[in-house]
Design a protein around this motif. Sequence first.
Motif, PDB file in Angstrom:
ATOM      1  N   CYS A  66       0.819  -1.218   0.000  1.00 46.33           N
ATOM      2  CA  CYS A  66       0.000   0.000   0.000  1.00 46.33           C
ATOM      3  C   CYS A  66       0.852   1.268   0.000  1.00 46.33           C
ATOM      4  CB  CYS A  66      -0.925   0.002   1.220  1.00 46.33           C
ATOM      5  SG  CYS A  66      -2.077  -1.370   1.197  1.00 46.33           S
ATOM      6  N   HIS A  71      -1.817   3.265  -2.287  1.00 44.92           N
ATOM      7  CA  HIS A  71      -3.206   2.847  -2.134  1.00 44.92           C
ATOM      8  C   HIS A  71      -3.983   3.886  -1.315  1.00 44.92           C
ATOM      9  CE1 HIS A  71      -6.267  -0.383  -0.756  1.00 44.92           C
ATOM     10  NE2 HIS A  71      -6.625   0.145  -1.911  1.00 44.92           N
ATOM     11  N   CYS A  73      -5.659   4.045   1.291  1.00 41.63           N
ATOM     12  CA  CYS A  73      -6.019   3.456   2.579  1.00 41.63           C
ATOM     13  C   CYS A  73      -5.079   4.034   3.622  1.00 41.63           C
ATOM     14  CB  CYS A  73      -5.939   1.929   2.525  1.00 41.63           C
ATOM     15  SG  CYS A  73      -4.250   1.296   2.482  1.00 41.63           S
ATOM     16  N   TRP A 119      -4.185  -5.539  -2.986  1.00 38.04           N
ATOM     17  CA  TRP A 119      -3.471  -4.669  -2.050  1.00 38.04           C
ATOM     18  C   TRP A 119      -3.125  -5.403  -0.762  1.00 38.04           C
ATOM     19  CZ3 TRP A 119      -1.675  -0.230  -3.865  1.00 38.04           C
ATOM     20  CH2 TRP A 119      -2.300   0.326  -4.997  1.00 38.04           C
ATOM     21  N   CYS A 121      -3.256  -4.435   2.252  1.00 37.90           N
ATOM     22  CA  CYS A 121      -4.202  -4.289   3.362  1.00 37.90           C
ATOM     23  C   CYS A 121      -5.344  -5.300   3.242  1.00 37.90           C
ATOM     24  CB  CYS A 121      -4.730  -2.856   3.448  1.00 37.90           C
ATOM     25  SG  CYS A 121      -5.622  -2.303   1.990  1.00 37.90           S
TER      26      CYS A 121
END
Length: 146
Positions: A66, A71, A73, A119, A121
């Motif tokens: 990530c 990403h 997030c 991803w 996460c």
Amino acid sequence: MPDFMTVAQRRMTMSRVRRSNTSLEQQVAKLLSTAGVQFRQNARDLPGTPDFVLEVAPVVIFAHGCFWHGHHCRRGRPPATGVDAKDRYWEAKLRANQARDRRISRRVRCLGYSVLTIWACDVANVRRHRTLLSRVTAACGRKIKT
Ligand SMILES: [Zn+2]
């Protein structure tokens, strides 16, 4: 959130991130195998050497950390940007990574593949695995000719 780390600390954290990215690929490989999805890894014959190319349909999967790939997030949030050289360095580096990812995706799509990004996460959260796999099978389903 301000980037409270010194350059040395950041570098150490990053080296750890890179190491865990290797195991991210292993985790995804295990996930796919368990679901009975056949694949080959590290396809050097395709742009960007995709982490996985599925056997059943022209679908490639990139397993992305990530932070490195930006990403949207909590983990992917870049270090706070400011005016000093250190901040600009990270901003430029992460942006370059994302631009590269987009370029590679485009090139792989041009060759007739679907591109999926998995991803870190999502892999880290077992409750999201079912969703991950349904994205994989959906991508395959769209590509399989009946
Ligand atoms: Zn993420």
